[in-house]
Scaffold this motif. Structure first.
Motif, short mmCIF file in Angstrom:
data_model
loop_
_atom_site.label_atom_id
_atom_site.label_comp_id
_atom_site.label_asym_id
_atom_site.label_seq_id
_atom_site.Cartn_x
_atom_site.Cartn_y
_atom_site.Cartn_z
N ASP A 1 -62.99 74.70 -13.78
CA ASP A 1 -63.79 73.65 -14.33
C ASP A 1 -64.87 73.03 -13.44
O ASP A 1 -65.83 72.78 -13.76
CB ASP A 1 -62.81 72.42 -14.75
CG ASP A 1 -62.19 73.01 -16.05
OD1 ASP A 1 -62.64 73.01 -17.11
OD2 ASP A 1 -60.63 73.10 -15.91
N GLY B 1 -68.72 73.17 -14.39
CA GLY B 1 -69.58 72.13 -14.43
C GLY B 1 -70.99 71.92 -13.73
O GLY B 1 -72.11 71.95 -14.01
N THR C 1 -69.66 62.68 -21.36
CA THR C 1 -68.18 62.90 -20.90
C THR C 1 -67.33 62.22 -21.51
O THR C 1 -67.38 61.13 -21.77
CB THR C 1 -68.00 63.44 -19.48
OG1 THR C 1 -66.97 63.90 -19.33
CG2 THR C 1 -68.43 61.97 -18.71
N VAL D 1 -61.94 67.18 -17.05
CA VAL D 1 -63.31 66.20 -17.15
C VAL D 1 -63.65 65.91 -15.59
O VAL D 1 -64.88 66.11 -15.37
CB VAL D 1 -63.09 65.07 -18.04
CG1 VAL D 1 -64.20 64.23 -17.85
CG2 VAL D 1 -62.93 65.56 -19.28
N ARG E 1 -65.17 68.95 -13.95
CA ARG E 1 -66.51 69.44 -14.59
C ARG E 1 -67.35 68.43 -14.17
O ARG E 1 -68.70 68.65 -13.79
CB ARG E 1 -66.53 69.36 -16.03
CG ARG E 1 -65.75 70.46 -16.57
CD ARG E 1 -65.45 70.43 -18.09
NE ARG E 1 -64.37 71.50 -18.43
CZ ARG E 1 -64.09 71.69 -19.80
NH1 ARG E 1 -64.66 71.04 -20.60
NH2 ARG E 1 -63.03 72.53 -19.82
N TYR F 1 -70.81 68.92 -11.75
CA TYR F 1 -72.32 68.40 -11.78
C TYR F 1 -72.75 67.70 -10.84
O TYR F 1 -74.14 67.91 -10.38
CB TYR F 1 -71.98 67.42 -13.10
CG TYR F 1 -72.97 66.18 -13.17
CD1 TYR F 1 -74.22 66.46 -14.02
CD2 TYR F 1 -73.07 64.93 -12.85
CE1 TYR F 1 -75.25 65.58 -14.23
CE2 TYR F 1 -73.78 63.92 -13.06
CZ TYR F 1 -75.16 64.47 -13.73
OH TYR F 1 -75.92 63.48 -13.95
N THR G 1 -69.89 67.74 -21.60
CA THR G 1 -68.54 68.47 -21.09
C THR G 1 -67.59 69.09 -22.18
O THR G 1 -66.50 69.63 -22.06
CB THR G 1 -67.81 67.62 -20.12
OG1 THR G 1 -67.23 66.49 -20.82
CG2 THR G 1 -68.60 67.17 -19.02
#
Length: 344
Positions: free
Chosen positions: A166, A170, A189, A198, A201, A205, A251
């Motif tokens: 993940d 991201g 998100t 989450v 990700r 980012y 996301t």
């Protein structure tokens, strides 16, 4: 109408109840081929439906597999509103049905126990999605059945795990926006929880921004729930209050759909004014207007892989080697029509 019983089948076939029981429970070697044929014909004539619970007691198996989804959001329906889960569950069900199993689908509320489900239903095994490292996870060990975890970053070798990278996902999503000339990039998100999908990700980012020498602005992170409604509210807010943001990484695809709706309701266009990239590549992503650019994670393959791992554990009586290994499904960016390349 009276329910047809095993006694009726035996009487109609002219055989003993024991003979019918042997055939129903896979012990056909104990009776003749002629008897087997008569029993099957009787079952067909009477439209007899075997009692699966009784058969399970005899065989010490329920032929039931639990697909358990922890309800980590306060809004309980969020999980089942997301097509991501229906695609995943469909893939799991297709595999286990081929092996003669059936699934029981359950959403477990925050603070409830998994043990209640596994013991009351006498499950042969379970697939659990998105579990976090907390007390409920420890209770899974006490269930004493094969368990496969999907989308879990719990660091434990007791269970097989299936997921994706993940953090890389991201990173790929954000880098795609950066490669298309965007510098002020928002993130919409769900709740960012430690060791959760989450959070990974989100870290991807941040890594992409840092690698490109871009400033991370916490004001550009819009965190709430993995829902269309949150996406829509965030899209409206960004379009009206953050004109400098030219691109958004959502996301999850359902969040991205909401973001696009919110942007359009504010009088702006996607991708003309704001670019949007999602995550998952659910089936709706390709038919949404405009078709959504997203990170594809092969949802069906993830579900199929988890189901096959679980069946393998059940069939081998939990004797699978390297049970704690994590199987990762590859990722890729699917370019469609929601990201615009900025020109200098």
């Amino acid at each position: 109408m009276r329910k047809i019983t095993i006694k009726d089948v035996a009487r109609n076939a002219g055989v003993s109840i024991a003979a019918v029981s042997y055939v129903l429970n896979g012990k056909e070697n104990k009776v003749s081929q002629d008897t087997i044929a008569r029993i099957h014909e009787s079952i067909k004539d009477l439209n007899y439906i075997p009692n699966m619970t009784a058969r399970g007691l005899v065989k010490n198996t329920s032929e039931l597999i639990g697909v358990i989804i922890p309800q980590t959001e306060d809004h309980k329906q969020l999980v089942f509103e997301n097509p991501f889960y229906s695609e995943m569950i469909s893939a799991i069900e297709g595999v286990v049905r081929d092996y003669g199993y059936h699934i029981i689908l359950a959403g477990v509320d925050k603070g409830k126990t998994y043990l209640d489900i596994s013991t009351s239903r006498n499950l042969d095994g379970a697939i659990i999605m998105g579990i976090y490292s907390e007390q409920l996870y420890e209770e899974c060990k006490l269930a004493n059945i094969p368990i496969v975890l999907i989308d879990s970053y719990v660091h434990d070798n007791d269970f097989a795990k299936v997921g994706i990278d993940d953090e890389l996902g991201g990173y790929l999503a954000t880098k795609h926006l950066i490669d298309n000339g965007h510098r002020n990039i928002g993130l919409v998100t769900g709740m960012i929880r430690k060791d959760g999908v989450v959070e990974k990700r989100f870290l991807g980012y941040k890594r992409a921004l840092q690698e490109a020498g871009l400033f991370y602005n916490s004001d550009y992170v819009f965190e709430n729930s993995v829902s269309y409604v949150h996406g829509r509210n965030s899209g409206s807010l960004i379009a009206s209050k953050f004109p400098e943001i030219t691109a958004i990484f959502a996301t999850a695809d359902m969040v991205a759909f909401g973001v696009i709706r919110g942007i359009k309701e504010s009088g702006k266009e996607v991708p003309g004014d704001v670019s949007v990239i999602g995550f998952d590549d659910i089936s709706m992503a390709n038919i949404f207007l405009p078709p959504l650019t997203t990170v594809k994670q092969q949802i069906s393959l993830k579900g199929e892989t988890a189901a096959k791992l679980l069946i393998e554990q059940i069939r081998n009586k939990r004797g699978v080697k390297n049970q704690g290994d994590r199987t990762e499904i590859p990722l890729e960016v699917v370019e469609r029509e929601t990201v615009r390349k900025l020109t200098k």
